[in-house]
Design an enzyme around this catalytic site. Structure first.
Site, PDB file in Angstrom:
ATOM      1  N   HIS A   1       0.874  -1.181   0.000  1.00 35.63           N
ATOM      2  CA  HIS A   1       0.000   0.000   0.000  1.00 35.63           C
ATOM      3  C   HIS A   1       0.913   1.233   0.000  1.00 35.63           C
ATOM      4  O   HIS A   1       2.030   1.179   0.525  1.00 35.63           O
ATOM      5  CB  HIS A   1      -0.826  -0.045   1.286  1.00 35.63           C
TER       6      HIS A   1
ATOM      7  N   ASP B   1       3.163  -4.542   8.030  1.00 34.30           N
ATOM      8  CA  ASP B   1       1.929  -3.765   7.890  1.00 34.30           C
ATOM      9  C   ASP B   1       0.768  -4.758   7.959  1.00 34.30           C
ATOM     10  O   ASP B   1       0.506  -5.493   7.014  1.00 34.30           O
ATOM     11  CB  ASP B   1       1.966  -3.026   6.542  1.00 34.30           C
TER      12      ASP B   1
ATOM     13  N   GLN C   1      -4.436  -5.273   6.795  1.00 28.99           N
ATOM     14  CA  GLN C   1      -5.454  -6.162   6.216  1.00 28.99           C
ATOM     15  C   GLN C   1      -5.380  -7.565   6.820  1.00 28.99           C
ATOM     16  O   GLN C   1      -5.977  -8.504   6.276  1.00 28.99           O
ATOM     17  CB  GLN C   1      -5.279  -6.255   4.686  1.00 28.99           C
TER      18      GLN C   1
ATOM     19  N   LYS D   1     -10.329  -0.553  10.357  1.00 34.79           N
ATOM     20  CA  LYS D   1     -10.462  -1.746   9.505  1.00 34.79           C
ATOM     21  C   LYS D   1     -10.776  -2.988  10.339  1.00 34.79           C
ATOM     22  O   LYS D   1     -10.921  -4.077   9.815  1.00 34.79           O
ATOM     23  CB  LYS D   1      -9.174  -1.971   8.710  1.00 34.79           C
TER      24      LYS D   1
ATOM     25  N   CYS E   1      -4.886   2.549  -3.615  1.00 33.14           N
ATOM     26  CA  CYS E   1      -3.573   2.981  -3.077  1.00 33.14           C
ATOM     27  C   CYS E   1      -2.500   1.946  -3.363  1.00 33.14           C
ATOM     28  O   CYS E   1      -1.642   1.662  -2.511  1.00 33.14           O
ATOM     29  CB  CYS E   1      -3.644   3.266  -1.572  1.00 33.14           C
TER      30      CYS E   1
HETATM   31  N1  PMP Z   1      -1.702  -0.741   4.545  1.00 30.44           N
HETATM   32  C1  PMP Z   1      -2.665  -1.476   3.985  1.00 30.44           C
HETATM   33  C2  PMP Z   1      -2.346  -2.857   3.505  1.00 30.44           C
HETATM   34  C3  PMP Z   1      -3.938  -0.937   3.839  1.00 30.44           C
HETATM   35  O1  PMP Z   1      -4.899  -1.644   3.264  1.00 30.44           O
HETATM   36  C4  PMP Z   1      -4.198   0.377   4.312  1.00 30.44           C
HETATM   37  C5  PMP Z   1      -5.560   1.023   4.161  1.00 30.44           C
HETATM   38  N2  PMP Z   1      -6.207   0.770   2.968  1.00 30.44           N
HETATM   39  C6  PMP Z   1      -3.162   1.078   4.924  1.00 30.44           C
HETATM   40  C7  PMP Z   1      -1.913   0.490   5.014  1.00 30.44           C
HETATM   41  C8  PMP Z   1      -3.345   2.460   5.459  1.00 30.44           C
HETATM   42  O2  PMP Z   1      -4.249   2.432   6.516  1.00 30.44           O
HETATM   43  P1  PMP Z   1      -4.797   3.788   7.150  1.00 30.44           P
HETATM   44  O3  PMP Z   1      -5.276   4.615   6.005  1.00 30.44           O
HETATM   45  O4  PMP Z   1      -5.901   3.325   8.052  1.00 30.44           O
HETATM   46  O5  PMP Z   1      -3.680   4.405   7.894  1.00 30.44           O
END
Ligand code: PMP
Length: 406
Positions: A123, A200, A203, A226, A364
């Protein structure tokens, strides 16, 4: 423990509404999840009975609020199986957690000529903070590629690890491809060279049990929103000995021990990384959400979501002209797909008119789109409150889209 989706859905009032005259089928859970009554009730009760700024007062409400905040930290510690609450830092979300380490670790340990390893399926939140740090420090970003199924090419990873590598940052689960990455192996290969790893988990935490000690992760990040908790709260787990040596990320109230114009000393862990008035109500909401999914049972969640993934994949693959991106056998319930010659926005808009919420775009993950030479996908991310009936409606909706545009 028995798993009953009808009973669970009663905990999520938002799911029972109609959208454009159709029952809502919410498949945008990868972007954010809906909140159960237990969580909204926790927040309501907090504002009505307990609200006061933490760590600063000796009055009744402040002490009560501080106690709830620290109990929430303990709930997170247990959830991740961390050794100590000193290893649990509240942040604003995964992005906040990754930026904290990218900055702080970069300041302390990275210099010109060093390297940071990420993967091609990260991401943007796990690319850009490292890129910014590399630019600042004159270091280089190295990238683990993935194959056509959406699996990391581990031989390439092995080749990238070197004496120049200062840190590896990798997602546990890809938010577009759904791939569950072999993080334990990734970590052990890095540790063989004394290189720390940030995972990270944005997910991953909502789909099954995470044990940071078993993974031996050095840092682990996730977002509250999430995992059925409120927005604006997240977690950075870090091994205590590593966090202890890192400089703070942001300066401000609460993260300090003694302040003078000559010299400031910092607070102990975990407060050294929590500057300013923290989102203590979000922290209570997060603890309540983690209790909720622990009550449902993380094994139940994993098994039920896997059955949804198999059902949806079989159905969608039978549609002529539908291509799924991300076909690793190790996968969570995220399905990214495209329909032959139909723009994902057109398809997404028709599905919306049928009450079906999917995400469209790059999620993203622009490097993932570049890999497949596409501009975006449709993404259905399923969780434990989704049903096979909803998947049938998605299937019928896609047939309708094809009839209109195909
Ligand atoms: N990493 C991953 C794999 C994600 O899916 C996301 C959110 N789509 C993020 C990081 C960023 O998360 P946040 O916007 O809640 O900080």
């Amino acid at each position: 423990m028995e798993f009953n989706v009808d009973k669970i859905r009663k905990d999520f009032p938002i799911l029972s509404q109609k959208v454009h005259g159709h029952p809502l089928a919410y498949f945008d859970n990868g972007a954010t999840t809906q909140k159960p009554l237990q969580v909204t009730e926790t927040i309501r009760r907090y504002y009505e009975e307990e609200n006061a700024s933490i760590h600063r007062g000796i009055h009744y409400l402040s002490e009560k609020s501080t106690e709830t905040y620290e109990n929430s930290r303990e709930t997170v510690r247990k959830f991740l199986n961390a050794r100590s609450t000193n290893e649990i830092i509240f942040t604003s979300g995964t992005t906040g957690s990754i930026n904290t380490i990218a900055f702080s670790f970069g300041e302390k340990y990275v210099s010109s000529g060093d390297e940071v390893i990420v993967s091609e399926m990260e991401h943007h939140a796990n690319i850009v903070p490292w890129q910014m740090m590399c630019e600042r420090k004159g270091a280089k970003l190295r990238v683990i590629p993935f194959n056509e199924k959406g699996e990391l090419i581990m031989e390439e990873y092995g080749k990238l690890l070197s004496d120049k590598t200062k840190i590896v940052a990798i997602n546990h689960v890809s938010n577009t491809l759904g791939t569950i990455n072999p993080v334990k192996e990734i970590i052990s290969l890095a540790h063989a060279r004394n290189i720390p790893v940030l995972v990270d988990g944005a997910q991953a935490v909502q789909h099954g049990k995470i044990d940071v000690q078993d993974l031996d992760a050095d840092f682990y990040a996730f977002s509250g929103h999430k995992v059925y908790a409120p927005n604006g709260i997240g977690i950075l787990y870090g091994k205590e000995e590593l966090l202890y040596d890192l400089p703070p990320y942001q300066g401000g109230g609460d993260m300090v021990d003694c302040v003078s114009f000559e010299k400031t000393t910092y607070n102990e862990l975990p407060f050294k990384f929590e500057a300013g008035t923290m989102n203590y109500i979000g922290a209570a909401g997060l603890a309540s959400a983690l209790d909720y999914i622990s009550g449902v049972g993380l094994d139940n969640i994993r098994d039920y979501e896997h059955s949804l993934l198999e059902y949806a994949t079989t159905k969608l693959m039978a549609i002529d002209g539908l291509e799924i991106y991300g076909r690793s056998p190790e996968k969570i319930s995220i399905i990214s797909f495209l329909l032959d010659n139909i723009h994902p926005y057109d398809a997404g808009m028709v599905l919306d008119k049928l009450g079906i919420a999917v995400r469209t775009g790059t999620h993203c993950n622009q490097p993932v789109m570049d890999h497949f030479k596409i501009t975006g996908t449709l993404r259905a991310s399923l969780v434990f409150y989704n049903t096979k009936d909803e998947i049938d409606r998605l299937y019928d909706g896609i047939l309708r889209v094809i009839k209109m545009f195909g």
